[in-house]
Scaffold this active site. Structure first.
Site, PDB file in Angstrom:
ATOM      1  N   ASP A 226       0.856  -1.184   0.000  1.00  0.00           N
ATOM      2  CA  ASP A 226       0.000   0.000   0.000  1.00  0.00           C
ATOM      3  C   ASP A 226       0.891   1.233   0.000  1.00  0.00           C
ATOM      4  OD1 ASP A 226      -2.584  -1.505   0.659  1.00  0.00           O
ATOM      5  OD2 ASP A 226      -1.276  -2.072   2.329  1.00  0.00           O
ATOM      6  N   ASP A 265      -2.114  -2.958  -4.471  1.00  0.00           N
ATOM      7  CA  ASP A 265      -2.912  -3.254  -3.292  1.00  0.00           C
ATOM      8  C   ASP A 265      -3.704  -1.996  -2.967  1.00  0.00           C
ATOM      9  OD1 ASP A 265      -4.023  -4.573  -1.183  1.00  0.00           O
ATOM     10  OD2 ASP A 265      -2.199  -4.769  -0.012  1.00  0.00           O
ATOM     11  N   ASP A 269      -4.058   1.889   4.209  1.00  0.00           N
ATOM     12  CA  ASP A 269      -4.594   0.890   5.129  1.00  0.00           C
ATOM     13  C   ASP A 269      -4.380   1.354   6.561  1.00  0.00           C
ATOM     14  OD1 ASP A 269      -5.356  -0.751   3.074  1.00  0.00           O
ATOM     15  OD2 ASP A 269      -4.147  -2.475   3.692  1.00  0.00           O
ATOM     16  N   ARG A 324     -14.057   0.523  -1.549  1.00  0.00           N
ATOM     17  CA  ARG A 324     -13.326   0.765  -0.307  1.00  0.00           C
ATOM     18  C   ARG A 324     -12.972   2.239  -0.122  1.00  0.00           C
ATOM     19  NH1 ARG A 324      -9.080  -4.344   0.288  1.00  0.00           N
ATOM     20  NH2 ARG A 324     -10.603  -6.005  -0.116  1.00  0.00           N
TER      21      ARG A 324
END
Length: 446
Positions: A226, A265, A269, A324
């Site tokens: 990420d 990815d 996060d 997301r």
């Protein structure tokens, strides 16, 4: 009242007078919102600015000051990946400021430079082709000298290169309008008190994704890295950054075994017990799996995440994403005054996951023709949320009601069970698109 405050105050008054005189309501609100935002972060040196009181969850308790107290010996200006890593390591947890000049390339020479001896992608594809390997067993038990084992070794080499670990009491900030990273993965792991501002992150490109035949009925390619990971850390402020896939959007990636060779990815996060995070005035763009809060439904994850994962998202632009924005498990997430602009591949914005307590209020959504408001929410498990005063294509919309009407087998319940209090000024959602368009993202510190 000093001169700057007087000008800000006068600016607000002029906006109000203009509104009374009949100027467009959205413009008046945007001007008022702009003025209200400035005192929260003003100061002579952006590198020493701290998070304003009550500005989201990162303001809780001790607040977030990053490297504001750094002495002169711990203020670094860097322009290469090697200089950046060295600056982060200097002085341990002593307060430090790292100023980034220009775009730092963290990709390495090329993918071949990370490959372990003996690794060959053609051999990998031949060995694990579904018609040969099947789709009912994964690759986790493959030995180190197998094609999968050599892929793991290759990925470990890239991992060591592209990740940079940010210590406690650190501010990382871009200088000017064109600073950032290409292919970097900033790891904010197990530390407290970090600020990341004014940087453009072009997503890392995983050179060695793993094939998982058991991921869905058709299998999937899964990647690492990420752009920013907040892992087990607390009091983190991410402000005025831009996250994008840059020159390597998913549309440019190949397909193998009939599935996208996914080399990205996430963009951000917040996982494994991280807590007290504020993400403000950022741009999240051109990506699939964008922001994750809580990385697993497992009981092991629950033991770490319950009572944590408190995150605020405000005045961010989420543009041309698939999903997301964020997907939430556990934590109390406050998302307000964000603008969501859906593109052709849009799936959903808010993912309602295990034991999540999401409050989504005063946001604006711009959906293209053929995309309905019922898709904005996606239910993964039973968890109530609060969703009030949200506007879709210029109209106030009850997101829960339209979702339940359009997707009756994913019935959502209202009422997250808590009320956010750590907010600065809340702008009208009608003003949010103009406000965020003008002020969010790297190069737009105010």
């Amino acid at each position: 009242m000093n001169r700057r405050q007087w000008h800000a105050h006068a600016h607000v008054l002029r906006g109000r007078v203009a509104a009374v005189a009949g100027c467009a309501a959205a413009l008046a609100l945007a001007v008022t919102g702009t003025a209200s935002a400035r005192p929260a972060h003003h100061g002579p040196d952006p590198a020493r600015q701290v998070l304003a009181a009550r500005d989201g969850w990162a303001a809780y308790g001790t607040g977030t000051t990053g490297g504001a107290r750094a002495d002169a010996a711990h203020v670094h200006t860097v322009s290469t990946w090697e200089e950046f890593k060295a600056a982060l390591a200097d002085g341990g947890d002593a307060p430090k400021i790292v100023k980034v000049v220009g775009t730092i390339d963290a990709d390495g020479p090329d993918c071949a430079s990370f490959a372990a001896p003996g690794y060959d992608f053609g051999t990998y594809l031949k060995t694990y082709a579904p018609e040969t390997w099947g789709r009912d067993r994964d690759l986790s038990a493959e030995p180190d000298d197998s094609p999968e084992g050599l892929r793991r070794a290759s990925q470990a080499r890239q991992d060591a290169y592209v990740k940079a670990y940010v210590p406690a009491h650190t501010t990382v900030i871009g200088v000017g309008a064109h600073a950032g990273f290409k292919g970097a993965s900033l790891q904010i792991k197990g530390v407290d008190d970090v600020i990341v501002r004014n940087l453009t992150f072009e997503s890392p490109l995983d050179c060695f994704p793993q094939w998982d035949p058991t991921d869905t009925a058709d299998g999937n390619w899964n990647s690492e890295y990420d752009s920013v990971v907040v892992d087990g850390s607390s009091h983190v402020w991410l402000d005025h950054n831009t996250f994008t896939d840059g020159d390597h959007p998913d549309s440019t990636l190949p397909h193998y075994y009939g599935r996208l060779y996914q080399q990205h990815d996430g963009e951000l996060d917040v996982v494994r017990g991280a807590d007290y995070v504020t993400a403000s005035w950022n741009v999240f763009a051109d990506h699939d799996k964008t922001v994750l809060v809580g990385n697993s439904d497992s009981e092991a994850a629950a033991a770490v995440d319950r009572g944590r994962l408190k995150v605020t998202f405000h005045h961010n632009l989420f543009r041309d994403l698939v999903e997301r924005a964020p997907r939430v498990r556990f934590g109390q997430v406050d998302s307000y005054n964000n603008h969501f602009v859906a593109g052709p591949d849009y799936s959903y914005s808010y993912g309602i996951g295990k034991e999540s307590q999401l409050v989504a209020e005063h946001n604006a959504f711009t959906l293209p023709e053929g995309v309905t408001a019922g898709t904005i929410l996606k239910k993964w498990t039973e968890a109530p949320l609060t969703a009030a005063d949200n506007w879709v294509n210029g109209h106030r919309t009850d997101l829960i009601a339209v979702h339940n009407a359009e997707v009756p087998d994913e019935n959502l319940k209202s009422g997250a069970g808590w009320t956010p209090v750590l907010r600065t000024r809340v702008d009208s959602p009608r003003a949010v698109p103009a406000l965020v368009a003008r002020l969010a993202g790297a190069g737009r510190l105010h």
